[in-house]
Design a protein around this motif. Sequence first.
Motif, short mmCIF file in Angstrom:
data_model
loop_
_atom_site.label_atom_id
_atom_site.label_comp_id
_atom_site.label_asym_id
_atom_site.label_seq_id
_atom_site.Cartn_x
_atom_site.Cartn_y
_atom_site.Cartn_z
N HIS A 8 0.86 -1.18 0.00
CA HIS A 8 0.00 0.00 0.00
C HIS A 8 0.90 1.24 0.00
CE1 HIS A 8 -3.52 -2.49 1.75
NE2 HIS A 8 -3.66 -2.33 0.45
N ASP A 9 0.34 2.36 -0.40
CA ASP A 9 1.13 3.58 -0.59
C ASP A 9 2.03 3.92 0.59
OD1 ASP A 9 0.08 3.86 -3.11
OD2 ASP A 9 -1.39 5.38 -2.55
N GLN A 10 1.50 3.87 1.81
CA GLN A 10 2.28 4.25 2.98
C GLN A 10 3.35 3.22 3.34
OE1 GLN A 10 2.02 7.24 4.33
NE2 GLN A 10 0.42 7.72 2.86
N MET A 11 3.34 2.07 2.66
CA MET A 11 4.27 0.99 3.00
C MET A 11 5.30 0.72 1.90
SD MET A 11 2.98 0.40 5.91
CE MET A 11 3.82 -1.06 6.46
N LYS A 12 5.23 1.45 0.80
CA LYS A 12 6.12 1.20 -0.33
C LYS A 12 7.59 1.38 0.04
CE LYS A 12 2.72 2.21 -3.92
NZ LYS A 12 2.23 0.87 -3.96
N LYS A 13 7.90 2.43 0.77
CA LYS A 13 9.30 2.68 1.15
C LYS A 13 9.83 1.53 2.00
CE LYS A 13 12.38 6.02 3.28
NZ LYS A 13 12.53 7.31 3.95
N GLU A 14 9.02 1.03 2.92
CA GLU A 14 9.44 -0.09 3.77
C GLU A 14 9.69 -1.34 2.93
OE1 GLU A 14 8.20 -2.18 8.00
OE2 GLU A 14 6.73 -0.92 6.99
N LEU A 15 8.84 -1.59 1.94
CA LEU A 15 9.05 -2.76 1.09
C LEU A 15 10.31 -2.60 0.25
CD1 LEU A 15 8.16 -5.54 0.08
CD2 LEU A 15 6.73 -4.37 -1.63
N VAL A 16 10.53 -1.42 -0.30
CA VAL A 16 11.75 -1.17 -1.07
C VAL A 16 12.99 -1.42 -0.21
CG1 VAL A 16 13.15 0.64 -2.16
CG2 VAL A 16 10.73 0.37 -2.77
N ASN A 17 12.99 -0.91 1.00
CA ASN A 17 14.13 -1.13 1.89
C ASN A 17 14.31 -2.61 2.22
OD1 ASN A 17 14.81 1.58 1.97
ND2 ASN A 17 13.58 1.99 3.78
N PHE A 18 13.21 -3.33 2.37
CA PHE A 18 13.27 -4.76 2.64
C PHE A 18 13.89 -5.51 1.45
CE2 PHE A 18 11.40 -9.03 2.51
CZ PHE A 18 11.81 -9.51 3.75
N VAL A 19 13.43 -5.19 0.25
CA VAL A 19 13.98 -5.85 -0.94
C VAL A 19 15.45 -5.49 -1.12
CG1 VAL A 19 13.77 -6.13 -3.44
CG2 VAL A 19 11.70 -6.04 -2.03
N LEU A 20 15.82 -4.25 -0.85
CA LEU A 20 17.23 -3.85 -0.91
C LEU A 20 18.08 -4.67 0.06
CD1 LEU A 20 17.32 0.04 -1.16
CD2 LEU A 20 18.59 -1.57 -2.59
N ALA A 21 17.57 -4.84 1.26
CA ALA A 21 18.31 -5.58 2.29
C ALA A 21 18.54 -7.03 1.90
CB ALA A 21 17.58 -5.50 3.63
N TYR A 22 17.60 -7.60 1.17
CA TYR A 22 17.68 -9.01 0.79
C TYR A 22 17.83 -9.20 -0.71
CZ TYR A 22 16.51 -9.90 5.61
OH TYR A 22 16.55 -9.95 6.98
N LYS A 23 18.40 -8.21 -1.37
CA LYS A 23 18.56 -8.25 -2.83
C LYS A 23 19.26 -9.53 -3.30
CE LYS A 23 20.30 -5.61 -6.75
NZ LYS A 23 20.93 -4.36 -7.20
N PRO A 24 20.31 -10.00 -2.63
CA PRO A 24 20.96 -11.24 -3.11
C PRO A 24 20.02 -12.45 -3.13
CG PRO A 24 22.40 -10.10 -1.56
CD PRO A 24 21.06 -9.41 -1.51
N ILE A 25 19.06 -12.47 -2.25
CA ILE A 25 18.08 -13.57 -2.25
C ILE A 25 17.05 -13.34 -3.35
CG2 ILE A 25 16.28 -14.75 -0.93
CD1 ILE A 25 17.93 -14.02 1.61
N PHE A 26 16.51 -12.13 -3.42
CA PHE A 26 15.46 -11.84 -4.40
C PHE A 26 15.95 -11.99 -5.84
CE2 PHE A 26 13.36 -9.58 -0.83
CZ PHE A 26 12.10 -10.17 -0.94
N GLU A 27 17.22 -11.68 -6.10
CA GLU A 27 17.69 -11.74 -7.49
C GLU A 27 17.77 -13.17 -8.02
OE1 GLU A 27 21.29 -9.49 -7.49
OE2 GLU A 27 22.42 -10.97 -6.36
N GLU A 28 17.63 -14.15 -7.15
CA GLU A 28 17.63 -15.55 -7.58
C GLU A 28 16.24 -16.04 -7.97
OE1 GLU A 28 19.46 -18.04 -4.64
OE2 GLU A 28 21.13 -16.64 -4.35
N HIS A 29 15.24 -15.18 -7.89
CA HIS A 29 13.86 -15.57 -8.12
C HIS A 29 13.18 -14.63 -9.10
CE1 HIS A 29 14.30 -18.44 -4.86
NE2 HIS A 29 14.95 -17.47 -4.22
N THR A 30 12.00 -15.01 -9.57
CA THR A 30 11.22 -14.18 -10.48
C THR A 30 10.27 -13.33 -9.66
OG1 THR A 30 11.35 -15.92 -12.16
CG2 THR A 30 9.69 -14.21 -12.48
N LEU A 31 10.35 -12.02 -9.86
CA LEU A 31 9.55 -11.10 -9.07
C LEU A 31 8.39 -10.55 -9.89
CD1 LEU A 31 12.44 -9.06 -7.39
CD2 LEU A 31 11.33 -11.17 -6.59
N TYR A 32 7.26 -10.43 -9.22
CA TYR A 32 6.06 -9.86 -9.78
C TYR A 32 5.62 -8.74 -8.85
CZ TYR A 32 5.82 -14.09 -12.61
OH TYR A 32 6.11 -15.12 -13.49
N GLY A 33 4.97 -7.74 -9.40
CA GLY A 33 4.49 -6.66 -8.54
C GLY A 33 3.32 -5.94 -9.14
#
Length: 133
Positions: A8-33
């Motif tokens: 949701h709009d007020q949570m986008k920054k938190e999700l971006v920071n979460f994905v940044l923190a775990y980028k090495p894990i996320f880059e091994e998978h297919t992401l949808y948004g």
Amino acid sequence: MNIALIAHDQMKKELVNFVLAYKPIFEEHTLYGTGTTGKIIMEKVGLPVQRFQSGPLGGDQQIGAMIAQNDMDIVIFFRDPLTAQPHEPDVSALLRLCDVYKIPLATNIAAAEVLIHGLDRGDLQWRELIDKE
């Protein structure tokens, strides 16, 4: 694995920071948004995201369709519990589909932390055994 990222709009920054923190894990998978969330993750994190419509325009339902077809393995949906959402019925339907089809779902950063560490350890390998036809 296929991972849906929604916020949701007020949570986008938190999700971006979460994905940044775990980028090495996320880059091994297919992401949808959903629309804006996917765009922001691509811009700020630099990972490819297959984007759907924004949530209020049907993006939640598009992800729900993937869940119903057993084409989604994980949903990370940072919800704003303090703001009414005009598309709340769609949000509820998406959460219900995760329960019906046994899709791991995190709706806040605490649950997402547990889920991403489990993914990294291989705890979600059972998803690969499910018949995806």
